[in-house]
Structure formats: C-alpha cells, structure tokens
Scaffold this motif. Structure first.
Motif, PDB file in Angstrom:
ATOM      1  N   SER A 113     -35.264  12.739  71.087  1.00 14.88           N
ATOM      2  CA  SER A 113     -36.665  12.113  71.318  1.00 14.88           C
ATOM      3  C   SER A 113     -37.377  13.438  70.782  1.00 14.88           C
ATOM      4  O   SER A 113     -38.906  12.933  70.281  1.00 14.88           O
ATOM      5  N   GLU A 114     -37.059  15.025  71.286  1.00 19.22           N
ATOM      6  CA  GLU A 114     -38.014  15.726  70.948  1.00 19.22           C
ATOM      7  C   GLU A 114     -38.569  15.863  69.282  1.00 19.22           C
ATOM      8  O   GLU A 114     -39.801  16.726  68.731  1.00 19.22           O
ATOM      9  N   LEU A 115     -37.428  15.527  68.621  1.00 16.33           N
ATOM     10  CA  LEU A 115     -37.848  15.662  67.258  1.00 16.33           C
ATOM     11  C   LEU A 115     -38.768  14.464  66.344  1.00 16.33           C
ATOM     12  O   LEU A 115     -38.446  13.307  66.625  1.00 16.33           O
ATOM     13  N   THR A 116     -39.173  15.149  65.572  1.00 10.93           N
ATOM     14  CA  THR A 116     -40.099  13.977  64.353  1.00 10.93           C
ATOM     15  C   THR A 116     -39.129  13.890  63.621  1.00 10.93           C
ATOM     16  O   THR A 116     -37.812  13.518  64.174  1.00 10.93           O
ATOM     17  N   ALA A 117     -39.675  12.143  63.120  1.00  7.91           N
ATOM     18  CA  ALA A 117     -38.978  11.402  62.146  1.00  7.91           C
ATOM     19  C   ALA A 117     -38.221  11.483  60.748  1.00  7.91           C
ATOM     20  O   ALA A 117     -37.232  11.532  61.147  1.00  7.91           O
ATOM     21  N   ARG A 118     -38.656  13.005  60.397  1.00  5.94           N
ATOM     22  CA  ARG A 118     -38.510  13.693  59.279  1.00  5.94           C
ATOM     23  C   ARG A 118     -37.534  14.629  60.018  1.00  5.94           C
ATOM     24  O   ARG A 118     -36.296  14.346  59.261  1.00  5.94           O
ATOM     25  N   GLU A 119     -37.519  14.855  61.165  1.00  6.19           N
ATOM     26  CA  GLU A 119     -36.484  16.199  61.464  1.00  6.19           C
ATOM     27  C   GLU A 119     -35.006  15.042  61.637  1.00  6.19           C
ATOM     28  O   GLU A 119     -33.875  15.580  61.705  1.00  6.19           O
ATOM     29  N   ASN A 120     -35.335  13.589  62.366  1.00  2.69           N
ATOM     30  CA  ASN A 120     -34.077  13.114  62.860  1.00  2.69           C
ATOM     31  C   ASN A 120     -33.518  12.965  61.091  1.00  2.69           C
ATOM     32  O   ASN A 120     -32.809  11.821  61.365  1.00  2.69           O
ATOM     33  N   ILE A 121     -34.518  12.551  60.532  1.00  2.00           N
ATOM     34  CA  ILE A 121     -33.827  11.773  59.254  1.00  2.00           C
ATOM     35  C   ILE A 121     -32.913  12.861  58.930  1.00  2.00           C
ATOM     36  O   ILE A 121     -31.719  12.765  58.852  1.00  2.00           O
ATOM     37  N   TRP A 122     -32.828  13.978  58.493  1.00  2.00           N
ATOM     38  CA  TRP A 122     -32.597  15.499  58.548  1.00  2.00           C
ATOM     39  C   TRP A 122     -31.335  15.479  58.900  1.00  2.00           C
ATOM     40  O   TRP A 122     -29.765  15.160  58.469  1.00  2.00           O
ATOM     41  N   LEU A 123     -31.285  15.040  60.817  1.00  3.88           N
ATOM     42  CA  LEU A 123     -30.252  15.671  61.728  1.00  3.88           C
ATOM     43  C   LEU A 123     -29.590  14.486  61.300  1.00  3.88           C
ATOM     44  O   LEU A 123     -28.166  15.269  61.600  1.00  3.88           O
ATOM     45  N   VAL A 124     -29.392  13.277  61.664  1.00  5.51           N
ATOM     46  CA  VAL A 124     -28.920  12.457  61.819  1.00  5.51           C
ATOM     47  C   VAL A 124     -27.820  12.402  60.042  1.00  5.51           C
ATOM     48  O   VAL A 124     -26.752  11.925  59.923  1.00  5.51           O
ATOM     49  N   SER A 125     -28.707  12.239  59.410  1.00  5.50           N
ATOM     50  CA  SER A 125     -27.880  11.977  57.574  1.00  5.50           C
ATOM     51  C   SER A 125     -26.694  13.253  57.868  1.00  5.50           C
ATOM     52  O   SER A 125     -25.766  12.963  57.129  1.00  5.50           O
ATOM     53  N   GLY A 126     -27.094  14.064  58.282  1.00 10.43           N
ATOM     54  CA  GLY A 126     -27.092  15.872  57.948  1.00 10.43           C
ATOM     55  C   GLY A 126     -25.260  15.817  59.478  1.00 10.43           C
ATOM     56  O   GLY A 126     -24.136  16.364  59.036  1.00 10.43           O
ATOM     57  N   LEU A 152     -43.911  10.290  60.184  1.00 14.98           N
ATOM     58  CA  LEU A 152     -43.012  10.938  59.657  1.00 14.98           C
ATOM     59  C   LEU A 152     -42.757  12.300  60.390  1.00 14.98           C
ATOM     60  O   LEU A 152     -42.565  13.103  60.497  1.00 14.98           O
ATOM     61  N   ASP A 153     -43.897  12.668  60.842  1.00 14.01           N
ATOM     62  CA  ASP A 153     -44.315  14.219  62.162  1.00 14.01           C
ATOM     63  C   ASP A 153     -44.857  13.748  63.625  1.00 14.01           C
ATOM     64  O   ASP A 153     -45.256  15.100  64.005  1.00 14.01           O
ATOM     65  N   THR A 154     -44.432  12.542  63.547  1.00 17.30           N
ATOM     66  CA  THR A 154     -45.080  12.226  65.300  1.00 17.30           C
ATOM     67  C   THR A 154     -42.944  12.240  65.453  1.00 17.30           C
ATOM     68  O   THR A 154     -42.494  11.923  65.115  1.00 17.30           O
ATOM     69  N   PRO A 155     -43.475  13.129  66.602  1.00 13.27           N
ATOM     70  CA  PRO A 155     -41.875  13.109  67.934  1.00 13.27           C
ATOM     71  C   PRO A 155     -41.449  11.446  67.965  1.00 13.27           C
ATOM     72  O   PRO A 155     -42.325  10.493  68.062  1.00 13.27           O
ATOM     73  N   PHE A 156     -40.331  11.581  68.070  1.00  9.99           N
ATOM     74  CA  PHE A 156     -39.614   9.795  67.810  1.00  9.99           C
ATOM     75  C   PHE A 156     -39.714   9.566  70.029  1.00  9.99           C
ATOM     76  O   PHE A 156     -39.620   8.508  69.314  1.00  9.99           O
ATOM     77  N   LYS A 157     -40.002  10.165  69.852  1.00  9.51           N
ATOM     78  CA  LYS A 157     -40.487   9.368  71.917  1.00  9.51           C
ATOM     79  C   LYS A 157     -41.394   8.820  71.965  1.00  9.51           C
ATOM     80  O   LYS A 157     -41.772   8.113  72.729  1.00  9.51           O
ATOM     81  N   HIS A 158     -42.055   9.107  70.919  1.00  9.85           N
ATOM     82  CA  HIS A 158     -43.627   9.161  70.952  1.00  9.85           C
ATOM     83  C   HIS A 158     -43.119   6.914  70.593  1.00  9.85           C
ATOM     84  O   HIS A 158     -44.514   6.437  70.027  1.00  9.85           O
ATOM     85  N   PHE A 159     -42.618   6.690  69.330  1.00  7.12           N
ATOM     86  CA  PHE A 159     -42.162   5.581  68.441  1.00  7.12           C
ATOM     87  C   PHE A 159     -41.852   4.266  69.508  1.00  7.12           C
ATOM     88  O   PHE A 159     -41.660   4.396  70.973  1.00  7.12           O
ATOM     89  N   SER A 160     -42.514   3.358  69.271  1.00  3.48           N
ATOM     90  CA  SER A 160     -42.403   1.857  70.291  1.00  3.48           C
ATOM     91  C   SER A 160     -41.319   1.673  70.168  1.00  3.48           C
ATOM     92  O   SER A 160     -40.328   1.999  68.555  1.00  3.48           O
ATOM     93  N   SER A 161     -40.293   0.797  70.104  1.00  2.00           N
ATOM     94  CA  SER A 161     -38.908   0.353  70.199  1.00  2.00           C
ATOM     95  C   SER A 161     -38.930  -0.497  68.619  1.00  2.00           C
ATOM     96  O   SER A 161     -37.916  -0.006  67.991  1.00  2.00           O
ATOM     97  N   GLY A 162     -39.680  -0.543  68.206  1.00  2.00           N
ATOM     98  CA  GLY A 162     -39.561  -2.042  67.298  1.00  2.00           C
ATOM     99  C   GLY A 162     -39.206  -0.248  65.565  1.00  2.00           C
ATOM    100  O   GLY A 162     -38.974  -0.706  65.083  1.00  2.00           O
ATOM    101  N   MET A 163     -40.990   0.633  65.809  1.00  2.00           N
ATOM    102  CA  MET A 163     -40.383   2.188  65.109  1.00  2.00           C
ATOM    103  C   MET A 163     -39.381   2.384  65.156  1.00  2.00           C
ATOM    104  O   MET A 163     -38.955   2.845  64.118  1.00  2.00           O
TER     105      MET A 163
END
Length: 279
Positions: A113-126, A152-163
């Motif tokens: 939740s604290e990471l951005t979308a960009r960071e989560n893409i790298w984390l989960v893929s890795g 991309l640089d928005t923290p995941f915790k601020h995303f809506s469920s759909g996002m």
C-alpha cells in the motif's frame, strides 16, 4: 456423475490435491500461513470453534485445462485458490503444484500500500521471478493495459478498488506463468475493462495457460472453462464437464430450468444477464 474426472494416461498433472482439508476458527480466522509456521509455530485451536470449508478433496489438473469453480458463498472456492497459490497451507492432505502460478485472488495480494504503482510493478514482477531486463521490457505494456499511466507515482493505498484491479490484472496476466488463478475480484471493474481482461484471458488460454476461474457468471464459466469443480457442504460434490457441473449446482439450488420450459422472452433475459455480468 463421477466424483473425480478421468486423467490422461502418462500425463503428469501440474496440480494435485490429495485428501485435502482446511479449517478455520468460527469466531476468528486463525489459519496457518507460511509466516505462522516460520515465526510463531503451529497455533492451537479450540475444537469447539473449528470450521472446515472442505475436507477429503482429491483432484488432478493437467497443463492447458480450464477449470471453473462453482458453489455458494462460503463454500471454500477462494480458499481453494489460496491453497493452490501457496498463500494458505492445508491442515490435512497435500497440495502439489508443479508449475509457476500467477494469482489474481485478492485486490491487494502482493501489492504494498505504501509503494507507488511504478514500484509495485517492479516488486510484484520481481517476486514472481522476472529479471530486471524482463520487467523493463514488459513495463510499458503493463502500464498501457492498466490505463494508469498518469498515476504511476501515486501510492497504491490511494487507488480506488477499480484502479487496484486494473494494475493487479495488468501485472499478473503479464507474468508468463503456466497457471493463472482468477477469483471474483474483477467484479469491481467497469464493463469495458472486464471485456479487455476477458480478451487477455482468451489469449493466455490459446497459448496453453492452465486457468482456474472462480465466478458466479455462468456465461463466463461456459465461455472459458471446459471442466468444473463444485464445492458444497464441506466436500467436492462434482468434478466433470462444466455443463454437467453447472446443471448439478443449479439443481441443488433449485434454480435449474429445463430448456424446453424457457420461452423466447426468458431466453433473451438470460442471454442479457450473461452479457452484462462480470467475474
């Protein structure tokens, strides 16, 4: 109907369950995770408070099969996918998975939740074994599919469920794992994006991906699945061709209508429902 579908001779299954059971506490979920075993040790449990979603479940899944899991809410469908993903461990029996798994079984599964979308893409893929070069190559495609480039640089915790679903599906469906697990999380997405996701699933199936789909949409189950598993009252009640399993489920729930008893207006209503419903 036979309790277990036939298996092709000489073909080693990619997923095998043998006499599998799992239990929870009724008043509080107290399931053993890998972390519990490593950090806390095995937790005790009050026998009077135990709840078993299912027990003595046996089946084999072979590469390229498309499986639809049906049953009423609370019968263990999502729990079954979590066992295959390795998120939960069985209390009885064994779960053997012989290939990589791409799980889409929770909105925030694997995403921080604290990471951005960009960071989560790298984390989960890795975490799923992709190299830096592979992630870099797939990055633009993931972002384009998710349609979240400006976030991309928005923290995941601020995303809506759909996002969150958009990002999760875009990443998970690009992992190139042989097994794809899809729970009903896509129900929160809009219809246009669901259609886009269904198209991606078709691409994966045509490439030989093994699919596990949990859905209340008979239309999607018929469209994407050849085989069905029906969980009810703590047991695997049916395992067979998806049409037979759906009929067994509908008859048990008292909702089965013989084809000859449906008039033209009812048939159109059912068709519209199947077009409009999601996962």
């Amino acid at each position: 109907m036979a309790a277990t579908a036939a298996t092709p001779p000489g073909d080693e299954p990619v997923i095998s369950l043998r006499d599998v059971g799992i239990r929870f506490a009724r008043n509080r979920r107290r399931k053993r995770s890998v972390r519990d075993l490593l950090v806390r040790g095995r937790l005790g449990m009050d026998a009077n408070g135990e709840f078993w979603p299912f027990r003595h479940v046996d089946f084999d899944i072979h590469a390229g099969e498309s499986i639809g899991v049906v049953g009423r809410n609370g019968q263990g469908k999502s729990t079954l996918l979590s066992l295959i993903a390795g998120v939960l461990l069985p209390d009885e029996g064994t779960v053997t998975v012989r290939a990589g798994v791409a799980p889409l079984i929770a909105l925030t599964g694997g995403f921080q939740s604290e990471l951005t979308a960009r960071e989560n893409i790298w984390l989960v893929s890795g975490l799923h074994g992709m190299t830096n070069a592979q992630i870099a190559e797939a990055f633009d495609e993931i972002v384009e599919f998710s349609e979240l480039g400006e976030f991309l640089d928005t923290p995941f915790k601020h995303f809506s469920s759909g996002m969150k679903v958009r990002l999760a599906f875009a990443v998970v469906s690009r992992l190139d794992e042989p097994i794809l697990l899809v729970d009903e999380v896509l129900a929160v997405g809009d219809k246009r994006f669901r259609t886009k996701c269904l198209g991606r699933i078709e691409e994966l199936l045509s490439g030989g991906t093994t699919l596990f789909l949990v859905s209340h949409s008979e239309g999607n189950l018929r469209r994407y699945c050849e085989r069905g598993l029906y969980l009810e009252s703590g047991e695997l009640r049916a395992d067979g061709p998806i049409e037979e399993v759906l009929e067994r489920y509908a008859r048990d729930q008292g909702t089965w209508v013989e084809g000859d008893d449906i008039d033209a207006e009812q048939a159109q209503e059912l068709a519209d429902l199947n077009l409009d419903d999601g996962f």
